[in-house]
Design a protein around this motif. Sequence first.
Motif, PDB file in Angstrom:
ATOM      1  N   ASN A 142      30.636  39.922  51.864  1.00 34.16           N
ATOM      2  CA  ASN A 142      32.072  40.060  52.153  1.00 34.16           C
ATOM      3  C   ASN A 142      32.905  39.119  51.287  1.00 34.16           C
ATOM      4  O   ASN A 142      32.479  38.028  50.941  1.00 34.16           O
ATOM      5  CB  ASN A 142      32.338  39.732  53.640  1.00 34.16           C
ATOM      6  CG  ASN A 142      33.761  39.229  53.875  1.00 34.16           C
ATOM      7  OD1 ASN A 142      34.035  38.033  53.939  1.00 34.16           O
ATOM      8  ND2 ASN A 142      34.684  40.146  53.966  1.00 34.16           N
ATOM      9  N   SER A 143      34.090  39.596  50.950  1.00 33.69           N
ATOM     10  CA  SER A 143      35.193  38.745  50.517  1.00 33.69           C
ATOM     11  C   SER A 143      36.474  39.566  50.656  1.00 33.69           C
ATOM     12  O   SER A 143      36.432  40.683  51.178  1.00 33.69           O
ATOM     13  CB  SER A 143      35.016  38.227  49.088  1.00 33.69           C
ATOM     14  OG  SER A 143      36.076  37.293  48.818  1.00 33.69           O
ATOM     15  N   PHE A 144      37.589  39.000  50.172  1.00 37.43           N
ATOM     16  CA  PHE A 144      38.865  39.713  50.325  1.00 37.43           C
ATOM     17  C   PHE A 144      39.125  40.685  49.185  1.00 37.43           C
ATOM     18  O   PHE A 144      40.034  41.496  49.249  1.00 37.43           O
ATOM     19  CB  PHE A 144      40.024  38.717  50.431  1.00 37.43           C
ATOM     20  CG  PHE A 144      40.098  37.769  49.251  1.00 37.43           C
ATOM     21  CD1 PHE A 144      40.772  38.122  48.095  1.00 37.43           C
ATOM     22  CD2 PHE A 144      39.461  36.536  49.309  1.00 37.43           C
ATOM     23  CE1 PHE A 144      40.825  37.253  47.012  1.00 37.43           C
ATOM     24  CE2 PHE A 144      39.509  35.665  48.238  1.00 37.43           C
ATOM     25  CZ  PHE A 144      40.176  36.021  47.076  1.00 37.43           C
ATOM     26  N   SER A 145      38.329  40.604  48.097  1.00 36.56           N
ATOM     27  CA  SER A 145      38.537  41.493  46.955  1.00 36.56           C
ATOM     28  C   SER A 145      37.702  42.770  47.127  1.00 36.56           C
ATOM     29  O   SER A 145      36.824  42.834  47.989  1.00 36.56           O
ATOM     30  CB  SER A 145      38.142  40.775  45.667  1.00 36.56           C
ATOM     31  OG  SER A 145      36.836  40.240  45.791  1.00 36.56           O
ATOM     32  N   ASP A 146      38.005  43.766  46.296  1.00 42.13           N
ATOM     33  CA  ASP A 146      37.249  45.019  46.364  1.00 42.13           C
ATOM     34  C   ASP A 146      36.987  45.504  44.936  1.00 42.13           C
ATOM     35  O   ASP A 146      37.429  46.570  44.532  1.00 42.13           O
ATOM     36  CB  ASP A 146      38.045  46.066  47.163  1.00 42.13           C
ATOM     37  CG  ASP A 146      37.139  47.176  47.677  1.00 42.13           C
ATOM     38  OD1 ASP A 146      35.904  47.043  47.570  1.00 42.13           O
ATOM     39  OD2 ASP A 146      37.668  48.187  48.187  1.00 42.13           O
TER      40      ASP A 146
END
Length: 257
Positions: free
Chosen positions: A35-39
């Motif tokens: 997971n992270s906030f970027s895609d």
Amino acid sequence: MSLKGKTAIITGSNSGIGLGVAWEMARAGADVVLNSFSDRDEDHALAKDIADETGTNTRYIKADMSKADECRALVEKAGACDILMNNAGIQHVAGIDEFPMEKWDAIIAINLSSAFHTTAAALPMMRTAGWGRVINIASAHGLTASPYKSAYVAAKHGVVGMTKVVALETAEEPITANAICPGYVMTPLVEEQIPDTMKKYDMDRDTAIREVLLDRQPSKEFATTEQMGGVAVFLCSDAATQITGTTISVDGGWTAL
Ligand code: NAD
């Protein structure tokens, strides 16, 4: 130790400690949710590399840990959560009278509140599965303080406190909750602090690392992300069944000083 059949969600795991732990969990057989906030394509490629190399169903799910609803949605989207590692974290260094309010809010949200939201969403899944591990990445700064890190130290002490509460609320269930407290681990979060430290103390890189960053780490060595992964896998083992509500320091002796 086989974690085959277990799903491990690791917040903030497209870099640094989270990514290192993801590799070790997957090598032990767990299906990992990165997971992270970027895609970005790179984020999904990291998950594919781990999946291909370990034969696990490792995936990447975007969620911004500064937002309560996205923290909870991450767990729901994963569909299962046997192991929850709350690891996402940011840092900002400034005197308390100059500390930007938005930095305080972001650090408390990402480093502390996200762990509350993900744990709240994950515990029912662990109870249904009849097994669970909550592993919070706190810090030596969850046990001791340094100047200029008010929000970080407050958040990490908060994580340690919340870990104890989760452990007590699940004490009679096959679920444990613990916090790993690393000293300095060489990751992008630490790398970012080196130029400012060199400038502030007018030192070259090696001197700044040894005399400032590792000043309080008696081993004078950074811990590695693989070592963090090894400790996390141990906390998932049968040997760790009665370890709950505590902190495990991986800090080269920092908290012995
Ligand atoms: P890092 O910068 O490499 O990793 C931080 C991770 O958090 C990244 O994957 C980043 O994308 C993610 N992240 C940041 N903001 C996010 C957000 N809003 N939503 C989702 N993800 C977000 O740093 P690291 O050193 O690997 O740090 C990981 C954890 O370990 C942090 O909680 C940090 O406080 C803790 N820690 C690190 C050290 C160290 O020396 N590196 C020491 C003690 C504790």
